[in-house]
Design a protein around this motif. Structure first.
Motif, PDB file in Angstrom:
ATOM      1  N   ARG A   1      47.720  29.610  50.152  1.00  0.00           N
ATOM      2  CA  ARG A   1      46.760  29.814  49.065  1.00  0.00           C
ATOM      3  C   ARG A   1      46.821  31.263  48.611  1.00  0.00           C
ATOM      4  O   ARG A   1      46.770  32.185  49.427  1.00  0.00           O
ATOM      5  N   ALA A   2      46.983  31.463  47.313  1.00  0.00           N
ATOM      6  CA  ALA A   2      46.970  32.806  46.739  1.00  0.00           C
ATOM      7  C   ALA A   2      45.546  33.143  46.299  1.00  0.00           C
ATOM      8  O   ALA A   2      44.924  32.356  45.578  1.00  0.00           O
ATOM      9  N   ILE A   3      45.056  34.286  46.733  1.00  0.00           N
ATOM     10  CA  ILE A   3      43.699  34.724  46.383  1.00  0.00           C
ATOM     11  C   ILE A   3      43.804  35.845  45.357  1.00  0.00           C
ATOM     12  O   ILE A   3      44.449  36.871  45.591  1.00  0.00           O
ATOM     13  N   GLY A   4      43.187  35.654  44.196  1.00  0.00           N
ATOM     14  CA  GLY A   4      43.224  36.652  43.138  1.00  0.00           C
ATOM     15  C   GLY A   4      42.213  37.754  43.347  1.00  0.00           C
ATOM     16  O   GLY A   4      41.367  37.691  44.255  1.00  0.00           O
ATOM     17  N   PRO A   5      42.266  38.806  42.522  1.00  0.00           N
ATOM     18  CA  PRO A   5      41.308  39.918  42.643  1.00  0.00           C
ATOM     19  C   PRO A   5      39.861  39.464  42.511  1.00  0.00           C
ATOM     20  O   PRO A   5      38.951  40.120  43.042  1.00  0.00           O
ATOM     21  N   ASP A   6      39.641  38.344  41.812  1.00  0.00           N
ATOM     22  CA  ASP A   6      38.276  37.841  41.647  1.00  0.00           C
ATOM     23  C   ASP A   6      37.841  36.961  42.813  1.00  0.00           C
ATOM     24  O   ASP A   6      36.718  36.434  42.811  1.00  0.00           O
ATOM     25  N   GLY A   7      38.733  36.819  43.812  1.00  0.00           N
ATOM     26  CA  GLY A   7      38.398  36.028  44.984  1.00  0.00           C
ATOM     27  C   GLY A   7      38.661  34.553  44.837  1.00  0.00           C
ATOM     28  O   GLY A   7      38.490  33.793  45.798  1.00  0.00           O
ATOM     29  N   ARG A   8      39.085  34.124  43.667  1.00  0.00           N
ATOM     30  CA  ARG A   8      39.362  32.717  43.452  1.00  0.00           C
ATOM     31  C   ARG A   8      40.762  32.378  43.968  1.00  0.00           C
ATOM     32  O   ARG A   8      41.682  33.187  43.863  1.00  0.00           O
ATOM     33  N   GLY A   9      40.898  31.193  44.503  1.00  0.00           N
ATOM     34  CA  GLY A   9      42.163  30.814  45.117  1.00  0.00           C
ATOM     35  C   GLY A   9      42.967  29.834  44.283  1.00  0.00           C
ATOM     36  O   GLY A   9      42.442  29.124  43.428  1.00  0.00           O
ATOM     37  N   MET A  10      44.284  29.816  44.565  1.00  0.00           N
ATOM     38  CA  MET A  10      45.203  28.899  43.894  1.00  0.00           C
ATOM     39  C   MET A  10      46.167  28.368  44.942  1.00  0.00           C
ATOM     40  O   MET A  10      46.793  29.150  45.673  1.00  0.00           O
TER      41      MET A  10
END
Length: 350
Positions: free
Chosen positions: A63-72
């Motif tokens: 899972r990739a976590i973005g700077p906003d904390g949301r995951g993909m």
């Protein structure tokens, strides 16, 4: 009970080191071979939105976590194929990738969860050209390793001999007495009951819930593959369309596709295709594969919509993936894949 020493123990490493140095020499020789023929080496991202859509390939998920904390959700690629085909759509003509790939649920003498794949593509060239490439690379690996024989277990093959070309249907008839194409219709539909009867008559075990694909694989693994690549390499070609999800149909027989596999000493080394470029047909095949994956394993992987969009723009091409570690095994006489990997993943036999 005695525990085997880990690979990093000095005396174990000293035993392994000659094969590892041979690995480096073979890799350098392959790189030079491709460069001399105008191939551009490409580096593709290991993290992909889809790891591939083959029913029986298992991937590593993350899972990739973005700077906003949301995951993909992302996956480690099982092959650089989708990325390479996007590069063909972008305009590249001859490309090669030598890179680690990752497959879950795979561990054994010929399988490792992380291994090196050599994958190359020829835009605008027939898939028969890949067969010539394979013959040249077998000879190059043997010459670089300083051997004139490939060996695995009790089998040997001459890497300098012209590979035998054998159709899958001919192989089924020769080694199992089965008329395979009698169970495949012109539109690719399969007759499971007819193949089940033929497999049973051949003396192979079956199960009530076996699909046509299950039966095909059982004959291939138990009767055909052990006979391939003995004395010289074998190119097993013209796979039935249902077993060639990424290949275009043959212009000579709609029941078979432009797919081949390379074998030496009974070991599968490479899988090549005349690439399918019909995006709608590719989507249909991927969905069918994912339906089968869900039936067998209870999970499915997403489709890479970006790949399907690129496929519609991709030129006619041929492509192939070769297991580099297995090639090194045969050239150095190794018994297990870990013997030719510099730092094996923990958890396997030593």
């Amino acid at each position: 009970m005695t525990t085997a020493s880990p690979w990093w123990t000095p005396h174990v490493h000293a035993d392994r080191r000659p094969r590892l140095l041979a690995r480096n020499r073979i890799k350098a020789a392959l790189r030079a071979w491709f460069t001399d023929r105008g191939f551009v080496e490409v580096e593709t991202a290991a993290l992909q939105v889809s790891p591939g859509n083959e029913a029986h390939l298992a991937a590593f998920a993350t899972r990739a976590i973005g700077p906003d904390g949301r995951g993909m959700p992302l996956y480690l690629h099982t092959s650089p194929e989708f990325a390479c085909k996007k590069l063909l759509a972008a305009g590249e003509r001859r490309i090669v990738s030598l890179a680690p790939v990752y497959r879950n649920r795979e561990r054994g003498p010929l399988h490792h969860p992380e291994f090196t794949m050599v994958e190359w593509y020829r835009a605008g060239e027939p898939y028969g050209a890949l067969m010539g490439d394979c013959a040249a690379l077998l000879a190059l690996a043997a010459e670089t390793a300083g051997t004139n024989r490939f060996r695995f277990r009790d089998r040997e093959a001459d890497p300098f001999a012209e590979p035998e070309r054998l159709g899958v249907a001919e192989a089924f008839a020769r080694f199992a007495g089965i008329d395979l194409l009698a169970t495949v219709a012109a539109d690719g539909a399969t007759d499971r009951e007819a193949l089940h009867a033929a497999v049973t008559a051949a003396g192979l075990r079956t199960a009530p819930d076996d699909t046509w694909a299950d039966l095909f694989s059982r004959v291939l693994v138990e009767r055909v593959e052990p006979e391939l690549g003995q004395g010289r390499a074998t190119i097993l070609c013209e796979y039935p369309v249902p077993e060639a999800a990424l290949a275009r149909p043959s212009p000579d027989d709609p029941r078979v596709a432009e797919r081949f596999e390379l074998y030496a000493c009974g070991v599968e080394l490479a899988n090549g295709f005349g690439e399918l470029t019909d995006a709608d047909e590719q989507r249909r095949r991927f969905l069918a594969e994912m339906d089968e994956k869900e039936r067998v394993y209870g999970e499915r992987y997403p489709l890479d919509e970006d790949f399907l969009a690129a496929l519609a723009q991709m030129p006619e091409a041929s492509g192939i993936a070769l297991g580099f570690d297995r090639l090194v095994m045969l050239a150095t006489g190794a018994r297990r894949i870990e013997e030719v990997i510099w730092t094996p993943v923990a958890g396997g036999s030593r």
